[in-house]
Scaffold this motif. Structure first.
Motif, PDB file in Angstrom:
ATOM      1  N   GLN A 241      16.028 -45.644  26.048  1.00 26.71           N
ATOM      2  CA  GLN A 241      16.395 -44.454  25.277  1.00 26.71           C
ATOM      3  C   GLN A 241      15.611 -44.395  23.973  1.00 26.71           C
ATOM      4  N   VAL A 242      15.501 -45.518  23.278  1.00 27.60           N
ATOM      5  CA  VAL A 242      14.769 -45.555  22.007  1.00 27.60           C
ATOM      6  C   VAL A 242      13.303 -45.205  22.233  1.00 27.60           C
ATOM      7  N   ARG A 243      12.688 -45.779  23.251  1.00 26.75           N
ATOM      8  CA  ARG A 243      11.268 -45.521  23.516  1.00 26.75           C
ATOM      9  C   ARG A 243      11.026 -44.066  23.901  1.00 26.75           C
ATOM     10  N   LEU A 244      11.888 -43.520  24.780  1.00 26.95           N
ATOM     11  CA  LEU A 244      11.710 -42.133  25.194  1.00 26.95           C
ATOM     12  C   LEU A 244      11.882 -41.178  24.016  1.00 26.95           C
ATOM     13  N   ALA A 245      12.837 -41.488  23.142  1.00 31.74           N
ATOM     14  CA  ALA A 245      13.042 -40.652  21.954  1.00 31.74           C
ATOM     15  C   ALA A 245      11.817 -40.699  21.051  1.00 31.74           C
ATOM     16  N   ALA A 246      11.256 -41.883  20.868  1.00 32.52           N
ATOM     17  CA  ALA A 246      10.068 -42.016  20.023  1.00 32.52           C
ATOM     18  C   ALA A 246       8.896 -41.234  20.592  1.00 32.52           C
ATOM     19  N   GLU A 247       8.698 -41.325  21.897  1.00 36.58           N
ATOM     20  CA  GLU A 247       7.592 -40.594  22.515  1.00 36.58           C
ATOM     21  C   GLU A 247       7.734 -39.098  22.287  1.00 36.58           C
ATOM     22  N   GLU A 248       8.954 -38.588  22.443  1.00 36.78           N
ATOM     23  CA  GLU A 248       9.186 -37.158  22.261  1.00 36.78           C
ATOM     24  C   GLU A 248       8.980 -36.755  20.806  1.00 36.78           C
ATOM     25  N   ALA A 249       9.480 -37.576  19.886  1.00 31.83           N
ATOM     26  CA  ALA A 249       9.342 -37.262  18.464  1.00 31.83           C
ATOM     27  C   ALA A 249       7.876 -37.261  18.043  1.00 31.83           C
ATOM     28  N   LEU A 250       7.152 -38.297  18.403  1.00 28.19           N
ATOM     29  CA  LEU A 250       5.754 -38.410  17.994  1.00 28.19           C
ATOM     30  C   LEU A 250       4.903 -37.286  18.585  1.00 28.19           C
ATOM     31  N   ALA A 251       5.195 -36.881  19.818  1.00 31.56           N
ATOM     32  CA  ALA A 251       4.435 -35.795  20.439  1.00 31.56           C
ATOM     33  C   ALA A 251       4.658 -34.475  19.718  1.00 31.56           C
ATOM     34  N   ASN A 252       5.710 -34.400  18.917  1.00 30.98           N
ATOM     35  CA  ASN A 252       6.000 -33.186  18.148  1.00 30.98           C
ATOM     36  C   ASN A 252       5.727 -33.359  16.659  1.00 30.98           C
ATOM     37  N   GLY A 253       4.971 -34.381  16.299  1.00 30.73           N
ATOM     38  CA  GLY A 253       4.525 -34.540  14.919  1.00 30.73           C
ATOM     39  C   GLY A 253       5.532 -35.184  13.991  1.00 30.73           C
ATOM     40  N   VAL A 254       6.627 -35.723  14.535  1.00 30.18           N
ATOM     41  CA  VAL A 254       7.679 -36.306  13.708  1.00 30.18           C
ATOM     42  C   VAL A 254       7.368 -37.782  13.461  1.00 30.18           C
ATOM     43  N   THR A 255       7.280 -38.145  12.193  1.00 28.74           N
ATOM     44  CA  THR A 255       6.981 -39.530  11.815  1.00 28.74           C
ATOM     45  C   THR A 255       8.206 -40.265  11.287  1.00 28.74           C
ATOM     46  N   SER A 256       9.227 -39.525  10.829  1.00 27.68           N
ATOM     47  CA  SER A 256      10.474 -40.112  10.333  1.00 27.68           C
ATOM     48  C   SER A 256      11.645 -39.337  10.918  1.00 27.68           C
ATOM     49  N   PHE A 257      12.759 -40.044  11.139  1.00 26.54           N
ATOM     50  CA  PHE A 257      13.906 -39.438  11.811  1.00 26.54           C
ATOM     51  C   PHE A 257      15.184 -39.832  11.086  1.00 26.54           C
ATOM     52  N   GLN A 258      16.002 -38.845  10.737  1.00 21.27           N
ATOM     53  CA  GLN A 258      17.301 -39.096  10.114  1.00 21.27           C
ATOM     54  C   GLN A 258      18.371 -38.961  11.187  1.00 21.27           C
ATOM     55  N   ASP A 259      18.883 -40.118  11.629  1.00 23.93           N
ATOM     56  CA  ASP A 259      19.771 -40.199  12.782  1.00 23.93           C
ATOM     57  C   ASP A 259      21.221 -40.032  12.348  1.00 23.93           C
ATOM     58  N   GLN A 260      21.845 -39.002  12.859  1.00 23.93           N
ATOM     59  CA  GLN A 260      23.203 -38.643  12.450  1.00 23.93           C
ATOM     60  C   GLN A 260      24.243 -39.360  13.311  1.00 23.93           C
ATOM     61  N   GLY A 261      24.618 -40.555  12.907  1.00 29.40           N
ATOM     62  CA  GLY A 261      25.733 -41.204  13.574  1.00 29.40           C
ATOM     63  C   GLY A 261      25.336 -42.287  14.548  1.00 29.40           C
ATOM     64  N   ALA A 262      24.990 -43.464  14.043  1.00 30.04           N
ATOM     65  CA  ALA A 262      24.624 -44.603  14.884  1.00 30.04           C
ATOM     66  C   ALA A 262      25.711 -45.665  14.794  1.00 30.04           C
ATOM     67  N   SER A 263      26.048 -46.247  15.934  1.00 30.87           N
ATOM     68  CA  SER A 263      27.038 -47.317  15.952  1.00 30.87           C
ATOM     69  C   SER A 263      26.434 -48.593  15.364  1.00 30.87           C
ATOM     70  N   PHE A 264      27.287 -49.540  15.040  1.00 26.45           N
ATOM     71  CA  PHE A 264      26.790 -50.839  14.571  1.00 26.45           C
ATOM     72  C   PHE A 264      25.860 -51.459  15.613  1.00 26.45           C
ATOM     73  N   GLU A 265      26.217 -51.310  16.886  1.00 23.88           N
ATOM     74  CA  GLU A 265      25.377 -51.864  17.958  1.00 23.88           C
ATOM     75  C   GLU A 265      24.002 -51.212  17.971  1.00 23.88           C
ATOM     76  N   THR A 266      23.972 -49.891  17.803  1.00 26.60           N
ATOM     77  CA  THR A 266      22.688 -49.184  17.801  1.00 26.60           C
ATOM     78  C   THR A 266      21.856 -49.567  16.586  1.00 26.60           C
ATOM     79  N   ILE A 267      22.482 -49.699  15.438  1.00 25.55           N
ATOM     80  CA  ILE A 267      21.750 -50.091  14.230  1.00 25.55           C
ATOM     81  C   ILE A 267      21.182 -51.489  14.395  1.00 25.55           C
ATOM     82  N   ARG A 268      21.912 -52.381  15.022  1.00 26.92           N
ATOM     83  CA  ARG A 268      21.381 -53.720  15.294  1.00 26.92           C
ATOM     84  C   ARG A 268      20.162 -53.633  16.220  1.00 26.92           C
ATOM     85  N   LEU A 269      20.230 -52.754  17.226  1.00 24.82           N
ATOM     86  CA  LEU A 269      19.093 -52.550  18.119  1.00 24.82           C
ATOM     87  C   LEU A 269      17.895 -52.012  17.351  1.00 24.82           C
ATOM     88  N   TYR A 270      18.114 -51.018  16.472  1.00 22.75           N
ATOM     89  CA  TYR A 270      17.016 -50.486  15.669  1.00 22.75           C
ATOM     90  C   TYR A 270      16.374 -51.598  14.843  1.00 22.75           C
TER      91      TYR A 270
END
Length: 571
Positions: A241-270
Motif C-alpha cells: 500500500q505504501v509503495r503504490l501510494a508513493a508511485e501514484e503521488a510521485l507520478a502526479n508531482g507530489v513530493t510531500s504528503f500530509q496524511d490525515q489520520g495514521a494509526s500508531f502501527e502505520t506511523i511505525r511502518l512509515y
C-alpha cells in the motif's frame, strides 16, 4: 533544516561566486517559478545532495556543472516547487490501487457491472471491495432510492454469496450487500451506532447503505476476514500500500504528503521504511483520533518527531478529528436543515466533548490539531472550541497553527474568525467543482453564495489557505485542483461555480506549495525554490502561470524530483 543543508549553505556563502561547488543536478533552459520574492522567475537551478545550491540564469548555473552532474534541459518547460498534498489519506490511496475503482462511474448499473465481473474472479471467502461511487454524479437515477441512495438489491443479485463493500467517494458512506451485512451482524434490529446511521426504508428494512460510523461495522467484519493472514503477509500487504501510494503521488508531482489520520502501527511502518530509504516521499503523518486517549498520552510524547530520516518523516499533529460528515451524504453538520431534506441537519460524528479531550491532549503534548468540519455548524463548533482553549491556555493560537480541514461551508459571522484566531483553512479546491452540481440543491442559493468554499474571501481576510485533493476521495491530481482554484469551472460544462472565489494562478500555486508548507511548520525547508531549502521540484510540460486556463488541465508532470534525485520521469 537538515544539518548537512545548513553546512552546505554556509560553505556557499564563504566561497562566493568565484569558486562554485559542483552540482549533482542542474535544470536549465526553462522557466523556474521559485515563488520566492527575492528570485521570483529564473531560467535554471542547481542542487547538490538534497539541497538547492542556486537559482538564476542558464549561464550563471552553468558554472555549477561538473563531470558527474546530471543536466536536464527543460526545453522551455516550467519547474515549480514540489507539490505538497495538504490533505489526503495515504494508506487509503494505496488501498484504492488494490480494489475496484469506482470514481467517475456514470450510473449504478456501471457500478453493479464492475462488481459482477469482479465477483466472478474472486476467490471463495474473499470480499469484493471498491470505492468512489457517487449517486449525485450519475447520469440516470436507479429505480429505487431511499434517502437519496440506491438499495443493495442489485448487488445481492450480482453477488449473492460474496460479501461486497463499496465505499462512497466522500468516504462518509458505504453500501454493502446482504452477505456483507450478515458477516457484520447487521440485521433488522441492529441499532444505529453513535455518530452513524443504518439507512432503512419505510418498512424499516435495511437497505445496505451505511452512513458515517455505521460503515465501521462492516469494515470490522472485513478486517476480521483477514485475521488468518500471517504477520508477514499483513506486513507485505501494508508495505505494498505504501509503495503504490508513493508511485501514484510521485507520478502526479507530489513530493510531500500530509496524511490525515495514521494509526500508531502505520506511523511505525512509515518510520521503519523512512529509515531504510524506502518511503520515497516526505511524510507529515497525523496521529488518528482513535489513538489519542489519556492512556496513550505518553506514547504521543514518545513518537513526536520533526524531520526524521533526512526530512522524510514528521509526527507532530493529530487529525483529522471528524466533527461531521460530507455534503454528498447529507451528513455535513448544518445550522439549518438541508433544503432538500427539511428534517435533516446532518450528523455530529464525534461528540464535541470528545473533540475537546483530544484537543486538550494536543495542547499538553504540543501537537497541532486538525479538525474535519464541512457544515457551517461543524465549523462554528470547532472555532468555538479552539477559541476557548486558546484563551484558557496562553492565547497563542497563531503559533500553534491549528487547522480546520475542508472548511467548506461557513456562516458569514464565522469567516473572519479564521484570521482572528490564527486558524488555518486546509481546503481542497477540487471539491468546489466536483460538488458544485448539487450544492444549490442541498443548501439553496443564499447559503451557497455567502459561505461556500470561500477561497478568495479567506485569503483576503488574512487566513492561510492550503490546498489538496482529499485522495482517495478525489484523484491525487494537483493540476485538476489548481484548475478549479483558478477557474471554478464545473467539470464537463462551461459554467462556473461562485467565480468570485477564484484565486490568481500564482496564489493557486502558492496554496499547493508554500502555504501547505506553513501548515506543517515546514516553510523554512520547502515550499519555494530558495537556495538552502530542500531540492524538491516538479517539472510541468506547460507553463500553467501564463496563457489560457486550459493549460492547468492539459499540462503533464514530466519530472518529480525529491531531494535532488529524479523520483519520477514521464519518459
Amino acid at each position: 533544516m537538515a544539518l548537512r543543508s545548513l553546512v552546505l549553505f554556509a560553505a556557499l556563502a564563504l566561497v562566493g561566486c568565484s569558486s562554485s561547488p559542483t552540482a549533482d543536478l542542474v535544470l536549465t533552459n526553462g522557466t523556474v517559478a521559485t515563488l520566492d520574492d527575492d528570485h521570483e522567475q529564473v531560467e535554471a537551478l542547481a542542487a547538490a545532495d538534497d539541497t538547492l545550491l542556486a537559482v538564476g540564469s542558464a549561464d550563471a548555473i552553468d558554472a555549477y556543472v561538473g563531470g558527474d552532474t546530471r543536466v536536464i534541459d527543460l526545453q522551455g518547460r516550467l519547474a515549480v516547487p514540489g507539490f505538497i498534498e495538504g490533505h489526503g489519506h495515504y494508506m487509503g490511496m494505496g488501498q484504492a490501487q488494490m480494489q475496484l475503482d469506482l470514481l467517475g462511474t456514470s450510473s449504478w448499473g456501471r457500478v453493479v457491472a464492475k462488481v459482477d465481473s469482479s465477483a466472478d474472479e474472486t476467490a471463495s471467502g474473499a470480499w469484493v471491495e471498491g470505492r468512489g461511487w457517487h449517486q449525485e454524479k450519475w447520469t440516470s437515477t436507479p429505480e429505487r432510492m431511499v434517502r437519496g441512495f440506491p438499495t443493495n438489491a442489485r448487488l445481492n443479485e450480482a453477488a449473492p454469496d460474496t460479501p461486497v463493500y463499496l465505499t462512497h467517494a466522500s468516504g462518509h458512506a458505504a453500501i454493502a450487500n446482504d452477505a456483507a451485512l450478515e458477516a457484520a451482524g447487521i440485521g433488522p434490529n441492529t441499532p444505529d451506532p453513535e455518530g452513524g446511521t443504518i439507512v432503512r426504508d419505510a418498512q424499516e428494512r435495511v437497505t445496505g447503505v451505511l452512513l458515517e460510523t455505521a460503515a465501521g461495522l462492516v469494515q470490522e467484519a472485513l478486517d476480521a476476514s483477514r485475521s488468518g493472514m500471517s504477520a508477514a503477509d499483513r506486513r507485505a500487504r501494508r508495505e505494498r500500500q505504501v509503495r503504490l501510494a508513493a508511485e501514484e503521488a510521485l507520478a502526479n508531482g507530489v513530493t510531500s504528503f500530509q496524511d490525515q489520520g495514521a494509526s500508531f502501527e502505520t506511523i511505525r511502518l512509515y518510520r521503519e521504511m523512512a529509515e531504510r530509504g524506502a518511503l520515497d516521499i516526505r511524510m507529515y503523518a497525523m496521529v488518528a483520533q482513535g489513538e489519542v486517549t489519556p492512556e496513550t498520552q505518553e506514547r504521543l510524547a514518545e513518537i513526536r518527531t520533526v524531520g526524521a530520516a533526512d526530512q522524510h518523516l514528521t509526527v507532530r499533529a493529530i487529525g483529522e478529528v471528524t466533527v461531521d460528515g460530507a455534503l454528498g451524504s447529507r451528513s455535513a453538520w448544518m445550522l439549518e436543515p438541508y433544503d432538500d431534506a427539511p428534517n435533516d441537519t446532518g450528523i455530529n460524528v464525534t461528540p464535541m466533548e470528545r473533540v475537546r479531550e483530544i484537543a486538550e491532549i494536543g495542547l499538553d503534548e504540543d501537537y497541532q490539531i486538525a479538525v474535519h468540519a464541512i457544515g457551517d455548524r461543524a465549523n462554528r463548533e470547532t472555532l468555538d472550541l479552539y477559541a476557548s482553549l486558546f484563551e484558557a491556555a496562553d492565547g497563542r493560537g497563531a503559533e500553534r497553527r491549528w487547522r480546520v480541514e475542508h472548511a467548506q461551508h461557513l456562516h458569514p459571522d464565522d469567516i473572519s474568525r479564521f484570521a482572528d484566531l490564527g486558524v488555518m483553512a486546509s481546503m481542497q479546491a477540487i471539491h468546489a467543482c466536483s460538488d458544485a452540481p448539487y450544492n444549490y440543491q442541498r443548501l439553496g442559493a443564499q447559503r451557497v453564495d455567502q459561505g461556500a468554499y470561500l477561497w478568495n474571501t479567506l485569503w483576503a481576510d488574512g487566513a492561510v489557505v492550503g490546498n489538496g485533493t482529499d485522495v482517495p476521495v478525489e484523484k491525487i491530481d494537483p493540476l485538476a485542483s489548481l484548475h478549479c482554484t483558478a477557474t471554478r469551472q464545473v467539470p464537463g460544462t462551461d459554467t462556473t461555480f461562485t467565480p468570485d472565489e477564484t484565486l490568481t494562478r500564482r496564489r493557486a500555486l502558492q496554496s499547493y506549495t508554500i502555504n501547505n508548507a506553513r501548515m506543517a511548520f515546514e516553510e523554512d525547508v520547502k515550499g519555494t525554490l530558495t537556495p538552502g531549502k530542500l531540492a524538491d521540484v516538479t517539472v510541468l510540460s506547460e507553463n500553467i502561470l501564463t496563457g489560457p486556463p486550459e493549460r492547468l488541465r492539459e499540462a503533464t508532470v514530466d519530472y518529480t524530483i525529491v531531494g535532488g534525485e529524479v523520483a519520477y520521469a514521464n519518459e
